[in-house]
Design an enzyme around this catalytic site. Structure first.
Site, PDB file in Angstrom:
ATOM      1  N   ARG A   1      38.804  39.502  53.012  1.00 18.26           N
ATOM      2  CA  ARG A   1      37.523  40.206  53.023  1.00 18.26           C
ATOM      3  C   ARG A   1      37.188  40.728  51.645  1.00 18.26           C
ATOM      4  NH1 ARG A   1      38.952  43.735  50.428  1.00 18.26           N
ATOM      5  NH2 ARG A   1      40.228  45.533  50.944  1.00 18.26           N
TER       6      ARG A   1
ATOM      7  N   ASP B   1      40.260  46.701  56.628  1.00 24.65           N
ATOM      8  CA  ASP B   1      40.690  45.312  56.475  1.00 24.65           C
ATOM      9  C   ASP B   1      40.900  44.650  57.825  1.00 24.65           C
ATOM     10  OD1 ASP B   1      40.691  46.077  53.856  1.00 24.65           O
ATOM     11  OD2 ASP B   1      42.866  46.003  53.595  1.00 24.65           O
TER      12      ASP B   1
ATOM     13  N   LYS C   1      49.871  47.411  46.155  1.00 29.44           N
ATOM     14  CA  LYS C   1      49.714  48.844  46.429  1.00 29.44           C
ATOM     15  C   LYS C   1      50.903  49.431  47.172  1.00 29.44           C
ATOM     16  CE  LYS C   1      46.896  48.153  50.615  1.00 29.44           C
ATOM     17  NZ  LYS C   1      45.545  48.239  51.184  1.00 29.44           N
TER      18      LYS C   1
END
Length: 460
Positions: free
Chosen positions: A45, A195, A239
């Protein structure tokens, strides 16, 4: 053709092979000496606006990409889960599905650990009367990694969906999205639900306004002539491998608790900035004014926060921090909260503008909102990167607006470009950005995109 209508469950379609799925089939049969029974597709996305606010409870505006994770799956022997990847740089993995651990080492999770997150999340809700089966999986992923395009969440979501289908367990798209939103916490990432929501709920041709608690979404029709171009900054950050992402999460949490305490609200009930706004029953403009009035711009020390909340630092660490943020000694609460409330307002304006896209200047307004978002992410949230800033800077004369997308600290920028300027814009980036960094072939690094459909199961 769909074999199952889109009635709240992930659609099931007949498989029509492409060159890529044939390659995946060859990989699967070579590894497992059998053919797959079904395939699972989950898209990546791009978030158009609303960055770092989903985990604060605020709406976001993403759309699904053509780039995706594609799995080939068959039921295996006993309870063994066996994984292989079309990309030989990813080592094979297998474990007993009834007995495995998800560990995050110092250099970040391995690719199979994201898959295990989805498996564990689904098994945790599987009714006890259903026997647990192992299964075989081959993976093909074409979502750029550590690019802010949700490659890891797509893999987690694909794992959960394949696990549910192997076990003939009917679960709605909304339930899957909510379940998968919590799965990455098994490896320490305290993300929101954007997400996973767009992965399962996306509609072809539409972006989505996604709202939380409860999860719900609305189609957003983008103005005619609007094209979004994604460009990789050539910098990457996992991350889950650093404390940067979780630090922003806890800074927002603590900011909400400090303002709540000052406003006479039981701060133990406040987990997000949206919780705070709901408790105060005021609009976003008032929340922005409260940040300016109550939170000072200088960083807060851990001791100062504990004093403000009338607790010890030990209790602060236990109730508000995460394992990988307990070492942090100072927190920028004013800046983080200000970004969240202002970004939430930008999402509202983006949605309103799309609803009235017949009005003159709609594209200009959307572009301006995107540029404002980037400046806030750079200056207030401090999650940009010099190469992302460079991408945004050189986009000014060829796009209507540009911003980082995803967690930041690297990854991709997304720009709003009119349809007649797409080729000019991409050619400009190839010359002024990629070639300047020594990249002659930027195929796959910069591309135009349109909204794609969400997750789907394909049967043979």
């Amino acid at each position: 053709m769909d074999m199952q209508s889109d009635d709240g469950f992930v659609p099931i379609s007949k498989m029509n092979h492409t060159n890529r799925s044939k390659q995946l089939l060859e990989c699967f049969t070579a590894k497992f000496q059998q053919e797959p029974v079904f395939y699972v597709r989950v898209p990546g996305r791009v978030n158009l606006i609303g960055e770092h606010i989903d985990y604060c409870g605020y709406s976001v505006c993403p759309m699904a990409l053509e780039q995706d994770i594609l799995l080939a799956v068959s039921t295996g022997d006993g309870t063994m889960l066996k994984l292989t990847n079309v990309d030989p740089s990813y080592t094979d993995y297998e474990c007993d599905i009834k007995n495995f651990e998800i560990c995050n080492g110092g250099d970040g999770p391995k690719w199979h650990q994201y898959f295990l997150c989805g498996v564990k999340g689904l098994l945790d809700v599987l009714p006890q009367e259903i026997s647990i089966n192992g299964f075989n999986v081959a993976v093909s992923g074409i979502i750029p990694q550590s690019a802010g395009l949700s490659s890891s969440s797509a893999l987690v979501s694909a794992a959960a969906l394949s696990t549910s289908h192997v076990h003939n367990f009917n679960i709605s798209k909304e339930e899957l999205a909510n379940l998968c939103a919590g799965c990455e916490r098994y490896i320490g990432t305290q993300g929101g639900g954007m997400d996973q929501a767009i992965a399962f709920l996306a509609s072809e041709g539409c972006a989505k306004l996604i709202e939380f608690t409860p999860l719900r979404c609305k189609d957003i029709s983008l103005p005619l002539g609007a094209v979004f171009v994604i460009a990789h900054s050539l910098t990457r950050l996992n991350k889950a491998a650093t404390a940067d992402f979780n630090c922003r999460v806890v800074e927002c949490r603590i900011a909400a608790q400090l303002i709540a305490k000052r406003q006479g609200i039981d701060c133990s009930t406040i987990k997000t900035l949206r919780d705070l706004q709901t408790a105060l029953n005021v609009n976003l403009h008032t929340m922005i004014a409260l940040v300016m009035k109550i939170l000072h711009e200088n960083p807060y020390t851990k001791e100062e926060i504990a004093d403000e909340l009338s607790i010890t630092t030990a209790i602060l660490e236990q109730t508000s921090l995460t394992p990988n943020t307990k070492h942090i000694e100072s927190f920028k609460l004013h800046q983080r909260a200000l970004h969240v409330f202002q970004e939430a307002l930008r999402v509202q304006k983006f949605h309103e503008t799309c609803n009235n896209f017949s009005s003159e200047g709609a594209l200009v307004t959307l572009g301006r909102l995107m540029s404002e978002s980037h400046n806030s992410l750079k200056d207030l949230y401090e999650c940009s990167h010099p190469q992302l800033d460079r991408l945004v800077e050189i986009s000014q004369n060829f796009s209507l607006g540009a911003r980082l997308t995803g967690a930041g600290w690297g990854g991709c920028a997304v720009a709003l470009v009119t349809s007649e300027n797409v080729t000019k814009y991409i050619d400009m980036l190839r010359t002024k950005f990629y070639k300047q960094l020594g990249v002659e072939n930027s195929d796959g690094l910069v591309f135009a995109t349109k909204p794609n459909a969400g997750a789907r199961i394909y049967v043979i």
